[in-house]
Structures are given as C-alpha cells and as structure tokens.
Design a protein around this motif. Structure first.
Motif, PDB file in Angstrom:
ATOM      1  N   LYS A 105     -27.058  45.970  83.187  1.00 44.88           N
ATOM      2  CA  LYS A 105     -27.498  45.894  84.584  1.00 44.88           C
ATOM      3  C   LYS A 105     -28.897  45.287  84.634  1.00 44.88           C
ATOM      4  CE  LYS A 105     -24.003  48.254  86.421  1.00 44.88           C
ATOM      5  NZ  LYS A 105     -23.049  47.670  87.378  1.00 44.88           N
ATOM      6  N   VAL A 106     -29.111  44.416  85.600  1.00 46.73           N
ATOM      7  CA  VAL A 106     -30.412  43.776  85.778  1.00 46.73           C
ATOM      8  C   VAL A 106     -31.126  44.417  86.954  1.00 46.73           C
ATOM      9  CG1 VAL A 106     -31.623  41.628  86.280  1.00 46.73           C
ATOM     10  CG2 VAL A 106     -29.588  41.603  84.807  1.00 46.73           C
ATOM     11  N   VAL A 107     -32.316  44.930  86.701  1.00 48.13           N
ATOM     12  CA  VAL A 107     -33.092  45.647  87.714  1.00 48.13           C
ATOM     13  C   VAL A 107     -34.394  44.898  87.967  1.00 48.13           C
ATOM     14  CG1 VAL A 107     -34.180  47.830  88.350  1.00 48.13           C
ATOM     15  CG2 VAL A 107     -32.086  47.844  86.954  1.00 48.13           C
ATOM     16  N   GLU A 149     -39.366  52.059  74.769  1.00 50.54           N
ATOM     17  CA  GLU A 149     -38.205  52.855  75.176  1.00 50.54           C
ATOM     18  C   GLU A 149     -36.882  52.184  74.826  1.00 50.54           C
ATOM     19  OE1 GLU A 149     -38.072  55.839  76.348  1.00 50.54           O
ATOM     20  OE2 GLU A 149     -40.203  56.197  76.722  1.00 50.54           O
ATOM     21  N   SER A 150     -36.803  50.868  74.990  1.00 47.32           N
ATOM     22  CA  SER A 150     -35.506  50.187  74.899  1.00 47.32           C
ATOM     23  C   SER A 150     -35.361  49.240  73.718  1.00 47.32           C
ATOM     24  CB  SER A 150     -35.266  49.378  76.177  1.00 47.32           C
ATOM     25  OG  SER A 150     -36.185  48.296  76.268  1.00 47.32           O
ATOM     26  N   GLY A 151     -36.500  48.835  73.146  1.00 40.63           N
ATOM     27  CA  GLY A 151     -36.442  47.837  72.090  1.00 40.63           C
ATOM     28  C   GLY A 151     -36.389  46.421  72.612  1.00 40.63           C
ATOM     29  N   CYS A 171     -40.891  53.752  87.231  1.00 36.32           N
ATOM     30  CA  CYS A 171     -39.510  53.266  87.377  1.00 36.32           C
ATOM     31  C   CYS A 171     -39.132  52.340  86.224  1.00 36.32           C
ATOM     32  CB  CYS A 171     -39.353  52.490  88.685  1.00 36.32           C
ATOM     33  SG  CYS A 171     -39.093  53.503  90.125  1.00 36.32           S
ATOM     34  N   ALA A 172     -40.029  51.414  85.906  1.00 36.45           N
ATOM     35  CA  ALA A 172     -39.746  50.460  84.842  1.00 36.45           C
ATOM     36  C   ALA A 172     -39.444  51.176  83.532  1.00 36.45           C
ATOM     37  CB  ALA A 172     -40.932  49.499  84.677  1.00 36.45           C
ATOM     38  N   VAL A 173     -40.238  52.166  83.196  1.00 33.77           N
ATOM     39  CA  VAL A 173     -40.039  52.889  81.941  1.00 33.77           C
ATOM     40  C   VAL A 173     -38.719  53.657  81.954  1.00 33.77           C
ATOM     41  CG1 VAL A 173     -40.945  54.741  80.492  1.00 33.77           C
ATOM     42  CG2 VAL A 173     -42.501  53.028  81.439  1.00 33.77           C
ATOM     43  N   LEU A 174     -38.398  54.303  83.069  1.00 32.11           N
ATOM     44  CA  LEU A 174     -37.143  55.062  83.141  1.00 32.11           C
ATOM     45  C   LEU A 174     -35.928  54.147  83.087  1.00 32.11           C
ATOM     46  CD1 LEU A 174     -37.660  57.985  85.695  1.00 32.11           C
ATOM     47  CD2 LEU A 174     -37.568  58.074  83.213  1.00 32.11           C
ATOM     48  N   PHE A 175     -35.970  53.025  83.790  1.00 35.28           N
ATOM     49  CA  PHE A 175     -34.852  52.086  83.726  1.00 35.28           C
ATOM     50  C   PHE A 175     -34.721  51.500  82.321  1.00 35.28           C
ATOM     51  CE2 PHE A 175     -34.969  51.734  88.463  1.00 35.28           C
ATOM     52  CZ  PHE A 175     -33.604  51.877  88.696  1.00 35.28           C
ATOM     53  N   ALA A 176     -35.838  51.241  81.646  1.00 33.22           N
ATOM     54  CA  ALA A 176     -35.789  50.754  80.262  1.00 33.22           C
ATOM     55  C   ALA A 176     -35.131  51.788  79.361  1.00 33.22           C
ATOM     56  CB  ALA A 176     -37.202  50.426  79.765  1.00 33.22           C
ATOM     57  N   ARG A 177     -35.491  53.045  79.566  1.00 36.02           N
ATOM     58  CA  ARG A 177     -34.893  54.143  78.777  1.00 36.02           C
ATOM     59  C   ARG A 177     -33.388  54.207  78.991  1.00 36.02           C
ATOM     60  NH1 ARG A 177     -37.949  59.414  80.048  1.00 36.02           N
ATOM     61  NH2 ARG A 177     -39.614  58.150  79.090  1.00 36.02           N
ATOM     62  N   ALA A 178     -32.952  53.794  80.196  1.00 32.91           N
ATOM     63  CA  ALA A 178     -31.520  53.807  80.529  1.00 32.91           C
ATOM     64  C   ALA A 178     -30.843  52.472  80.194  1.00 32.91           C
ATOM     65  CB  ALA A 178     -31.336  54.128  82.003  1.00 32.91           C
ATOM     66  N   SER A 179     -31.513  51.636  79.395  1.00 30.23           N
ATOM     67  CA  SER A 179     -30.943  50.401  78.845  1.00 30.23           C
ATOM     68  C   SER A 179     -30.805  49.261  79.849  1.00 30.23           C
ATOM     69  CB  SER A 179     -29.584  50.669  78.179  1.00 30.23           C
ATOM     70  OG  SER A 179     -29.698  51.649  77.170  1.00 30.23           O
ATOM     71  N   ALA A 180     -31.530  49.310  80.960  1.00 31.31           N
ATOM     72  CA  ALA A 180     -31.477  48.206  81.932  1.00 31.31           C
ATOM     73  C   ALA A 180     -32.215  46.981  81.399  1.00 31.31           C
ATOM     74  CB  ALA A 180     -32.101  48.644  83.252  1.00 31.31           C
ATOM     75  N   ALA A 217     -39.609  58.332  90.497  1.00 31.10           N
ATOM     76  CA  ALA A 217     -38.801  57.385  89.728  1.00 31.10           C
ATOM     77  C   ALA A 217     -37.431  57.967  89.395  1.00 31.10           C
ATOM     78  CB  ALA A 217     -39.531  56.982  88.456  1.00 31.10           C
ATOM     79  N   GLU A 218     -37.368  59.245  89.114  1.00 32.29           N
ATOM     80  CA  GLU A 218     -36.081  59.897  88.821  1.00 32.29           C
ATOM     81  C   GLU A 218     -35.149  59.826  90.035  1.00 32.29           C
ATOM     82  OE1 GLU A 218     -34.815  61.002  86.107  1.00 32.29           O
ATOM     83  OE2 GLU A 218     -36.418  61.639  84.753  1.00 32.29           O
ATOM     84  N   MET A 219     -35.704  60.006  91.226  1.00 32.37           N
ATOM     85  CA  MET A 219     -34.903  59.897  92.443  1.00 32.37           C
ATOM     86  C   MET A 219     -34.422  58.460  92.637  1.00 32.37           C
ATOM     87  SD  MET A 219     -33.860  61.542  95.319  1.00 32.37           S
ATOM     88  CE  MET A 219     -34.994  62.805  95.909  1.00 32.37           C
ATOM     89  N   ILE A 220     -35.292  57.504  92.368  1.00 34.21           N
ATOM     90  CA  ILE A 220     -34.923  56.090  92.516  1.00 34.21           C
ATOM     91  C   ILE A 220     -33.795  55.729  91.559  1.00 34.21           C
ATOM     92  CG2 ILE A 220     -35.755  53.732  92.123  1.00 34.21           C
ATOM     93  CD1 ILE A 220     -38.502  54.727  93.220  1.00 34.21           C
TER      94      ILE A 220
END
Length: 258
Positions: free
Chosen positions: A6-8, A52-54, A21-30, A224-227
């Motif tokens: 997914k591209v965010v 977070e993501s590599g 948000c950026a860090v959390l989305f990176a952690r989730a592999s976005a 960020a968690e809500m987003i």
C-alpha cells in the motif's frame, strides 16, 4: 494491521502527528511518500521510518499552498510508487488570533488548512479511485468547540469536517472512504508554531491536562494510531466520520486559557 504493497502519502510529515503517522505506517510495511517544508526534519523522520521497515520513504519538499508544488507531490509519488492507496491530509497551521486581528490570519490559515488540502485531494482522487483507497483528514475538536483566541483556526477545522463529509458522499460510489480525526490538545510544537514560547506551551499542556476529564493530553502517537485504523481495512465500513480523540475535551468544561 498491515499495509504491505500500500502506498501512503502524508503531508505535514516533518514533525508532530505527521511524523508519528509516518513511523507507524512504516512499521505496518507501507510504502511512504512524506511531504514537508523542512527537509532536515523530513530526513530525520525518514531515518526513523527506515529503522522500522528497512525501506527509505520518498521525501518530498513542498508547500501545499503553491499549486506547482501540489502537482510535484503527486507526480513524484506516482513516478516512484506507481499508485496511491491512502492520503493523509495532515498539514495545518494556526495563529493565535480573533476577529480584532483582521482578515490576514484567516486568509493565511484557510490557504493552508483548506485550500491546500483541497488542491492536493483534487489531484489525488483519480489514483484513489483506481485503488479504492481512502483519505484521512486531520481536523480538530475545535471544529465544534469554540475558542475565541483561535477563531480563524476553529473556522478552518469546521470547514475540514464538512469537506470530509461532502467528499465521503461524493466518492462513496467509487469505493473511496473519507474520514477525519479530531484531536483535542496534543503534546506537539503546535502552539509554539502559533506564537507561544516553549515555557508557555509546556504550562499550557499542564493546564489542559488538569482540566480535561481524563487528566491528560494526547501524544502524537495516540492520534497516529487512530489515523492508521481509519486508513486500514478494519475500518472498511467507516466513512464520513469525524472521530474525536480528545481526552474528553468535548464533554468537559475546558475554558479558553491561551
């Protein structure tokens, strides 16, 4: 929740809620495209995302009040990633001002908080329709709770809520969801950028926490968690919603203390 493949696209990602948000989305592999005006801060956020993501996110130095920059944001994101699945309209400014301060604060705030978001969203919609993606706007509890020392800002966030609802209706038939998060006080540099010094800002957060029903203020990561939830498939039935995350600001007796 994962955002593999997914591209965010996140605006205002150089600090505060956008950076979290950026860090959390990176952690989730976005796959990320992060936008901001402060390239040095963006680079620091990018380093955290890569940890977070590599994978390093795409960095875009841009001002969303400038139409050419808005076109640049979309072009560079598509050139790099080929699509857009999620748009987070996070960038925003505030000025401590009321009606007696004239029209200039209103013009400046609306240019960024509404016009800029509107221009970018307009250009991103075809890509979101192609992916059946979604939009998360960052609004505020002050969209519905008056604060006389921040009249233009309150007006801009009321407009953001209506933008969210109208877009949700307009894009639903294409499978595109649109929601907003509406934070109360968040421990960021928001008020220092609005004109307060650091000492006053710290005291303000302490006073807010004392007045709020939950006796605390939000951190950027909470918002960020809500987003990330609203952007995920777990919220597939949610659209046109303005989600409060305010430690009880709306239901409490919070006075104007700025």
């Amino acid at each position: 929740m994962d955002f593999i493949n997914k591209v965010v696209l996140i605006t205002g990602a150089s600090s505060g809620i956008g950076a979290a948000c950026a860090v959390l989305f990176a952690r989730a592999s976005a796959k990320l495209a992060i936008v901001g005006r402060n390239i040095d801060n963006l680079k620091k956020v990018a380093e955290n995302c890569e940890t977070e993501s590599g994978h390093a996110p795409l960095l875009i130095s841009a001002d969303i009040t400038i139409e050419d920059d808005v076109e640049k944001i979309v072009k560079e994101t598509i050139d790099c990633h080929g699509k857009i699945d999620v748009l987070v309209n996070n960038v925003g400014i505030s000025i401590i001002a009321g009606i007696r301060d004239g029209v200039q604060p209103l013009d400046k705030i609306m240019e960024t908080n509404i016009r800029g978001a509107y221009m970018l969203t307009h250009r991103v919609i075809p890509y979101l329709e192609a992916t059946k993606g979604n939009i998360v706007n960052v609004s505020s509890v002050l969209s519905t709770k008056a604060m006389s020392t921040m009249t233009p800002y309150c007006m801009s966030k009321a407009a953001m809520d209506m933008f969210t609802k109208c877009l949700a209706m307009e894009l639903a038939d294409k499978g595109v969801r649109v929601n907003s998060v509406n934070p109360g006080p968040v421990r960021t540099n928001f008020f220092t950028r609005a004109g307060l010094n650091s000492e006053h800002n710290d005291a303000l957060m302490t006073n807010f926490a004392a007045m709020l029903p939950l006796k605390m203020v939000c951190e950027s990561e909470d918002v960020a968690e809500m987003i990330i939830y609203l952007a995920s498939d777990k919220a597939r039935c949610v659209t046109g919603s303005c989600m409060l995350i305010d430690c009880g600001t709306k239901i409490g007796k919070v006075e104007t203390i700025i």
